[in-house]
Design an enzyme around this catalytic site. Sequence first.
Site, PDB file in Angstrom:
ATOM      1  N   ASP A   1       0.900  -1.167   0.000  1.00  0.00           N
ATOM      2  CA  ASP A   1       0.000   0.000   0.000  1.00  0.00           C
ATOM      3  C   ASP A   1       0.930   1.206   0.000  1.00  0.00           C
ATOM      4  OD1 ASP A   1      -2.218   1.666   0.297  1.00  0.00           O
ATOM      5  OD2 ASP A   1      -2.175   1.520   2.475  1.00  0.00           O
TER       6      ASP A   1
ATOM      7  N   CYS B   1      -3.888   5.422  -2.941  1.00  0.00           N
ATOM      8  CA  CYS B   1      -5.116   6.223  -2.889  1.00  0.00           C
ATOM      9  C   CYS B   1      -4.921   7.477  -3.735  1.00  0.00           C
ATOM     10  CB  CYS B   1      -5.511   6.560  -1.452  1.00  0.00           C
ATOM     11  SG  CYS B   1      -4.258   7.507  -0.562  1.00  0.00           S
TER      12      CYS B   1
END
Length: 449
Positions: free
Chosen positions: A330, A383
């Site tokens: 991530d 993101c």
Amino acid sequence: MTNPRQIAFIALRDVHKGAYADVALDRVLRKFKLPDSDRRLATELVYGSVRRLRTLDALIDQLATKKSHQQPPELRTILHLGFYQLRYQERIPPSAAVNTTVELAKENGFSGLTGFVNGLLRQYLRLTEKSPEPLKLPENPVERLGILHSFPDWIIQVWLDQIGLAETEKLCEWMNQTPTIDLRINPLRTNLEQVETALASAGILANRIPHLTQALRLTSSPGGIQNLPGFAEGWWVVQDASAQLVSHLLDPQLGEVVIDTCAAPGGKTTHIAELMQDQGKVWACDRTASRLRKLQENARRLNLHSIEICTGDSRNLPQFYNIGDRVLLDAPCSGLGTLHRHADARWRQTPESIQELSLLQKQLLSHTSNFVKNGGVLVYATCTLHLAENEAVISGFLAENPEWQIEPPAVGSPYSVYSTPQGWLKVWPHRWDMDGFFMVRLRKTNDSG
């Protein structure tokens, strides 16, 4: 002192000196105890004024003889607060917005300029009576959207190149909304029905979210999160819906070794442990020890025991080579998919910072791919909605590592709705009403070592 506008002014003054908006606001709210309604107003005024900075400056530029950057900094901040209320706060009567802004000028050393403040705000009100959009906007579509929705031109261009003008406008509107709060319930301690019932009994409304079996979205203001039912019992954790998708795409199984390579503050780490029913080993790696402590707190509250902590940079952890059944990267990113949550991020990122992040992401992917066993899985997620941080990173990696291939979600899988022809998942916020995310599942097909 309990004036929410004065409190907003103090926080914004710190923001314009370089503080992060959330840190500056938290600092001032801790210092002065406010009733909930005033607290909400101060929060709205701070985040709104930071988000809408470019639009508010454009109004000063249009209406005053001196441009916004020529105004005394604190007066500019006071004008931002006045214009923000007039333009974006329908519940505040215009007269109240004008009068309180004039008072603010008086209280903060601008007594001699109260006539100027009053005149400028009333001039804006007169324009709104003549036209629904008093702001003069340029013809150029990038500048027009940038000024109208308050984004730097380069971010508008990044989105425009991918989804065109009409959708970029919808995305800008979505990013200027006040963010929602999503919960991920912990199935090892409770279930959706139990949490829904407990929240309802506390007067908190929540909706389920399509395709996500553990997600609830709060639809009314919850107040302090720690005070909600089930927090202390470890029934749930706050995590946006699209972030919950990432661990489902990883699909960890009971008894596996999973490595979360940039784990803090731990939303996805704890989700992985839940999906494995807390049976197996989840290595949570991060180079920031203080952020890993937050992860440990959450793991304790959720009563999870399969998580092991490793403090260190994932570009230099050879002890993990070839031991992971599944690895999650991530990656640190520009956060262009979560600009509604981070009011000042749009002004902090630059095209140069994107290039630096892209380089870091490539390095992390190159190193952490070594953690995966032969036949194992790696999920890369960010993101952000920038090609240089997503598609370009993955395409470059696959070109150099032919033993890896994309594994798209199965046809009929609930996650295939976010899938692209290339096999990666891309969540556009205005289409799915959740944070912007990019994620791709890669499988190591044979041992190149």
